[in-house]
Design a protein around this motif. Sequence first.
Motif, short mmCIF file in Angstrom:
data_model
loop_
_atom_site.label_atom_id
_atom_site.label_comp_id
_atom_site.label_asym_id
_atom_site.label_seq_id
_atom_site.Cartn_x
_atom_site.Cartn_y
_atom_site.Cartn_z
N GLY A 61 -7.75 -22.14 -48.33
CA GLY A 61 -8.26 -20.97 -47.65
C GLY A 61 -8.90 -19.94 -48.55
O GLY A 61 -9.08 -18.79 -48.14
N CYS A 62 -9.23 -20.32 -49.77
CA CYS A 62 -9.90 -19.41 -50.69
C CYS A 62 -11.37 -19.79 -50.76
O CYS A 62 -11.70 -20.86 -51.27
CB CYS A 62 -9.26 -19.49 -52.07
SG CYS A 62 -10.26 -18.77 -53.39
N PRO A 63 -12.27 -18.95 -50.23
CA PRO A 63 -13.69 -19.35 -50.17
C PRO A 63 -14.32 -19.58 -51.54
O PRO A 63 -15.17 -20.47 -51.69
CB PRO A 63 -14.36 -18.19 -49.44
CG PRO A 63 -13.43 -17.03 -49.61
CD PRO A 63 -12.05 -17.62 -49.67
N VAL A 64 -13.92 -18.77 -52.53
CA VAL A 64 -14.45 -18.96 -53.88
C VAL A 64 -13.98 -20.30 -54.43
O VAL A 64 -14.75 -21.05 -55.06
CB VAL A 64 -14.00 -17.81 -54.80
CG1 VAL A 64 -14.41 -18.07 -56.24
CG2 VAL A 64 -14.58 -16.48 -54.31
N CYS A 65 -12.72 -20.63 -54.18
CA CYS A 65 -12.11 -21.83 -54.75
C CYS A 65 -12.74 -23.11 -54.23
O CYS A 65 -12.85 -24.10 -54.96
CB CYS A 65 -10.61 -21.86 -54.47
SG CYS A 65 -9.72 -20.41 -55.06
N VAL A 66 -13.13 -23.12 -52.96
CA VAL A 66 -13.64 -24.36 -52.38
C VAL A 66 -15.15 -24.53 -52.56
O VAL A 66 -15.70 -25.56 -52.18
CB VAL A 66 -13.27 -24.47 -50.89
CG1 VAL A 66 -11.76 -24.43 -50.70
CG2 VAL A 66 -13.95 -23.40 -50.06
N THR A 67 -15.82 -23.51 -53.12
CA THR A 67 -17.25 -23.66 -53.40
C THR A 67 -17.42 -24.76 -54.44
O THR A 67 -16.89 -24.68 -55.54
CB THR A 67 -17.84 -22.34 -53.93
OG1 THR A 67 -17.62 -21.30 -52.97
CG2 THR A 67 -19.33 -22.49 -54.18
N PRO A 68 -18.15 -25.82 -54.12
CA PRO A 68 -18.17 -27.00 -54.99
C PRO A 68 -18.85 -26.74 -56.32
O PRO A 68 -19.71 -25.87 -56.45
CB PRO A 68 -18.93 -28.05 -54.17
CG PRO A 68 -19.72 -27.26 -53.19
CD PRO A 68 -18.92 -26.03 -52.89
N LEU A 69 -18.46 -27.51 -57.31
CA LEU A 69 -18.97 -27.36 -58.66
C LEU A 69 -20.49 -27.51 -58.71
O LEU A 69 -21.17 -26.79 -59.44
CB LEU A 69 -18.31 -28.39 -59.59
CG LEU A 69 -18.65 -28.31 -61.08
CD1 LEU A 69 -18.28 -26.95 -61.65
CD2 LEU A 69 -17.91 -29.42 -61.84
N GLU A 70 -21.05 -28.42 -57.90
CA GLU A 70 -22.50 -28.59 -57.94
C GLU A 70 -23.24 -27.35 -57.44
O GLU A 70 -24.33 -27.04 -57.92
CB GLU A 70 -22.93 -29.83 -57.14
CG GLU A 70 -22.54 -29.84 -55.69
CD GLU A 70 -21.24 -30.60 -55.44
OE1 GLU A 70 -21.12 -31.18 -54.35
OE2 GLU A 70 -20.37 -30.63 -56.33
N VAL A 71 -22.64 -26.62 -56.50
CA VAL A 71 -23.26 -25.38 -56.03
C VAL A 71 -23.17 -24.30 -57.11
O VAL A 71 -24.12 -23.53 -57.31
CB VAL A 71 -22.60 -24.90 -54.73
CG1 VAL A 71 -23.13 -23.52 -54.33
CG2 VAL A 71 -22.87 -25.90 -53.60
N ILE A 72 -22.04 -24.24 -57.83
CA ILE A 72 -21.93 -23.30 -58.95
C ILE A 72 -23.01 -23.61 -59.99
O ILE A 72 -23.67 -22.71 -60.51
CB ILE A 72 -20.54 -23.38 -59.60
CG1 ILE A 72 -19.44 -23.08 -58.56
CG2 ILE A 72 -20.44 -22.42 -60.78
CD1 ILE A 72 -19.50 -21.70 -57.97
N ASP A 73 -23.20 -24.89 -60.29
CA ASP A 73 -24.22 -25.26 -61.27
C ASP A 73 -25.63 -24.95 -60.77
O ASP A 73 -26.51 -24.58 -61.56
CB ASP A 73 -24.09 -26.74 -61.63
CG ASP A 73 -22.96 -27.01 -62.61
OD1 ASP A 73 -22.32 -26.03 -63.05
OD2 ASP A 73 -22.72 -28.18 -62.94
N LYS A 74 -25.86 -25.07 -59.48
CA LYS A 74 -27.15 -24.67 -58.92
C LYS A 74 -27.35 -23.17 -59.08
O LYS A 74 -28.45 -22.70 -59.41
CB LYS A 74 -27.23 -25.06 -57.45
CG LYS A 74 -27.35 -26.56 -57.22
CD LYS A 74 -27.24 -26.91 -55.74
CE LYS A 74 -27.27 -28.43 -55.55
NZ LYS A 74 -27.11 -28.83 -54.15
N ALA A 75 -26.28 -22.40 -58.86
CA ALA A 75 -26.37 -20.95 -59.06
C ALA A 75 -26.69 -20.62 -60.51
O ALA A 75 -27.52 -19.74 -60.80
CB ALA A 75 -25.05 -20.30 -58.64
N LEU A 76 -26.05 -21.32 -61.45
CA LEU A 76 -26.31 -21.08 -62.87
C LEU A 76 -27.75 -21.42 -63.24
O LEU A 76 -28.39 -20.69 -64.02
CB LEU A 76 -25.33 -21.92 -63.71
CG LEU A 76 -23.85 -21.59 -63.55
CD1 LEU A 76 -22.99 -22.64 -64.26
CD2 LEU A 76 -23.52 -20.21 -64.07
N GLU A 77 -28.25 -22.50 -62.69
CA GLU A 77 -29.64 -22.91 -62.96
C GLU A 77 -30.62 -21.86 -62.44
O GLU A 77 -31.55 -21.45 -63.13
CB GLU A 77 -29.90 -24.27 -62.31
CG GLU A 77 -31.35 -24.67 -62.20
CD GLU A 77 -32.03 -24.88 -63.55
OE1 GLU A 77 -33.27 -24.78 -63.60
OE2 GLU A 77 -31.31 -25.13 -64.55
N ILE A 78 -30.40 -21.40 -61.22
CA ILE A 78 -31.31 -20.41 -60.63
C ILE A 78 -31.21 -19.09 -61.37
O ILE A 78 -32.22 -18.45 -61.69
CB ILE A 78 -30.99 -20.23 -59.13
CG1 ILE A 78 -31.30 -21.51 -58.36
CG2 ILE A 78 -31.78 -19.06 -58.56
CD1 ILE A 78 -30.80 -21.51 -56.92
#
Length: 374
Positions: A61-78
């Motif tokens: 139930g933690c929205p930050v926790c379940v955000t997948p690693l590939e989406v985090i990496d997409k955020a870093l790239e952008i």
Amino acid sequence: MKYIDEFQDPDLARRLLDEIHSTVTRPWALMEVCGGQTHSIIRHGIDQLLPDQVELIHGPGCPVCVTPLEVIDKALEIASRPEVIFCSFGDMLRVPGTGRDLFQVRGEGGDVRVVYSPLDALRVAQQNPARQVVFFGIGFETTAPPNAMTVYQARKLGIPNFSMLVSHVRVPPAIEAIMRSPQCRVQGFLAAGHVCSVMGIDEYPELAERHRVPIVVTGFEPLDVLEGVRRTVAQLERGEHTVDNAYARAVRPEGNPAAKAMLEDVFEVTDRSWRGIGVIPDSGWRLSAKYRDYDAEHRFSVEGIRTEEPAACRSGEVLQGLLKPHECEAFGTVCTPRTPLGATMVSSEGACAAYYLYRRLDTTPAAREATSVV
């Protein structure tokens, strides 16, 4: 404060605890779905004050926790691109991607800004017409309506340099996935009150009936949680499995019709990957075709990123309720808030962060005796 102090009354807490102790006759395993409830439980020692027969399992139930690693990496790239101003809520900046986080991108010269509302990011776009402004839109049904409204406003006002990286997830499909897991031990759910304040409770009766589990809509203060546990245990002891709204001061059965209409207009349901868990069918939202021009993933062509979780991180098991944080070998040693392996250690709603913050390292009887509910 009304609805705060009155829901932290220790005398009322003891009465609820006495009623739970007198009701329970056999072991039951309950899952709280919301990370805010997890923090309330650990902060106030509620799990240690309950009867030994009642186990609280911490869910995804933690929205930050379940955000997948590939989406985090997409955020870093952008965020690394010089033409981009990347806007996010502050709790996403420490979430580890592959090798770095958004704080490090900012330290390397990326224009990463903390905002307090998606509309703040829209204003940044208006003030910087020569830059691309991206908002990181993550979360459950609670944060989805304001994010949808922001995209709606961007289109209405004709702001072409704004887009959103979307990673929204939905609770009912996650409950379905948990119950279908062969490792599932959950016999009842404390549903997230704020999610239901938006979406209502229409999606839950079918789940409760199909899996024969009670689902009690629950708030976040100590008495809210205890009342949710009391009602769930009472149903289990009677052999019932219905949906019960224990958070009626905030939740109407139909939810918020205006918010739901905005969600239906701006988003469409899609399969979504959950960090540490995998893909859950129909468990997320993405921008609908009408608003696809505001999809940062599409605008910056970062669809193809593939990643792999650190082998030492067991946050996926924590998110599925298969492991308590302090049972992970890396907890508090290799993995700390300063050196996190996973998002559950850095998010304000993460179970690992709760255990670390409130020093939940000692589970001996003496520790249980010393626990206070407020």
